[in-house]
Design an enzyme around this catalytic site. Structure first.
Site, PDB file in Angstrom:
ATOM      1  N   GLY A  58       0.949  -1.359  -0.030  1.00  0.00           N
ATOM      2  CA  GLY A  58      -0.087   0.003  -0.035  1.00  0.00           C
ATOM      3  C   GLY A  58       0.986   1.156   0.007  1.00  0.00           C
ATOM      4  N   CYS A  59       0.545   2.297   0.697  1.00  0.00           N
ATOM      5  CA  CYS A  59       1.273   3.450   0.718  1.00  0.00           C
ATOM      6  C   CYS A  59       2.617   3.103   1.507  1.00  0.00           C
ATOM      7  CB  CYS A  59       0.517   4.364   1.528  1.00  0.00           C
ATOM      8  SG  CYS A  59       1.433   5.801   1.853  1.00  0.00           S
ATOM      9  N   PHE A  60       3.633   3.621   0.930  1.00  0.00           N
ATOM     10  CA  PHE A  60       5.049   3.469   1.562  1.00  0.00           C
ATOM     11  C   PHE A  60       5.382   4.055   2.559  1.00  0.00           C
ATOM     12  CE2 PHE A  60       6.096   5.968  -2.734  1.00  0.00           C
ATOM     13  CZ  PHE A  60       5.729   7.102  -1.973  1.00  0.00           C
TER      14      PHE A  60
END
Length: 177
Positions: free
Chosen positions: A11-13
């Site tokens: 997902g979002c880093f």
């Protein structure tokens, strides 16, 4: 010191970045884009879902301090690997659960981690295993985001619960800060 680097997308880093920066034995975490077909992608391009890239982190760690299995267990604990192209409100192929292997040994280790972790989930794991291609470093604003923006809403409502979940099962592998 035996340093190894894995490139992982969950997902979002920002989430993996925050978790691995608090993990003992981790020497470097870089937010990156990889797995796509556009050279030198920008955040805006990747967010469009049209580049094929995933938001990921390149996490480098000392195997004498933390095992590859723990690094991979943290990966699976910190996100929903059963959700295809989505993590919470983040939706699109750029947010896919993904493991980018540098060689056949990493591919085998990643596959074994998927099999080891599968019983912990009610649905099948959909994490992709992809060959590691070119890795593009994300813009400076995305590096160490959590430490620089701890009161940001995303940090408070998305990252903090993930950190709490990881602490429950892996506190001995995390720093206290």
């Amino acid at each position: 010191m035996t340093t190894t680097t894995y490139v992982l997308g969950a997902g979002c880093f920002w989430c993996l970045d925050a978790i691995y920066r608090k993990t003992r034995g981790v020497s470097d975490v870089v937010s990156v884009y990889t797995g796509g077909h556009v050279s030198h992608p920008t955040y805006e391009q990747v967010c469009s879902g049209q580049t094929g890239h995933a938001e990921a982190v390149a996490v480098s760690f000392d195997q004498e301090v933390v095992s590859p299995e723990i690094i991979l267990d943290l990966f699976f604990t910190s996100h929903d690997p059963t959700s295809l192209n989505r993590q919470g409100a983040d939706e699109g192929p750029q947010y896919r659960s993904s493991m980018f292997y540098a060689d056949e040994q990493q591919k085998q280790l990643f596959q074994e981690a998927i099999e080891r972790m599968a019983p912990n989930f009610e649905r099948p794991i959909v994490t992709t295993l992809e060959p590691l291609g070119t890795v593009w470093e994300a813009e400076p604003v995305h590096q160490d985001f959590y430490a620089r923006q701890p009161y940001n809403g995303y940090c408070q409502f998305v990252i903090n619960p993930k950190l709490a979940k990881v602490r429950q099962g892996y506190a001995e592998f995390l720093t206290t800060s």
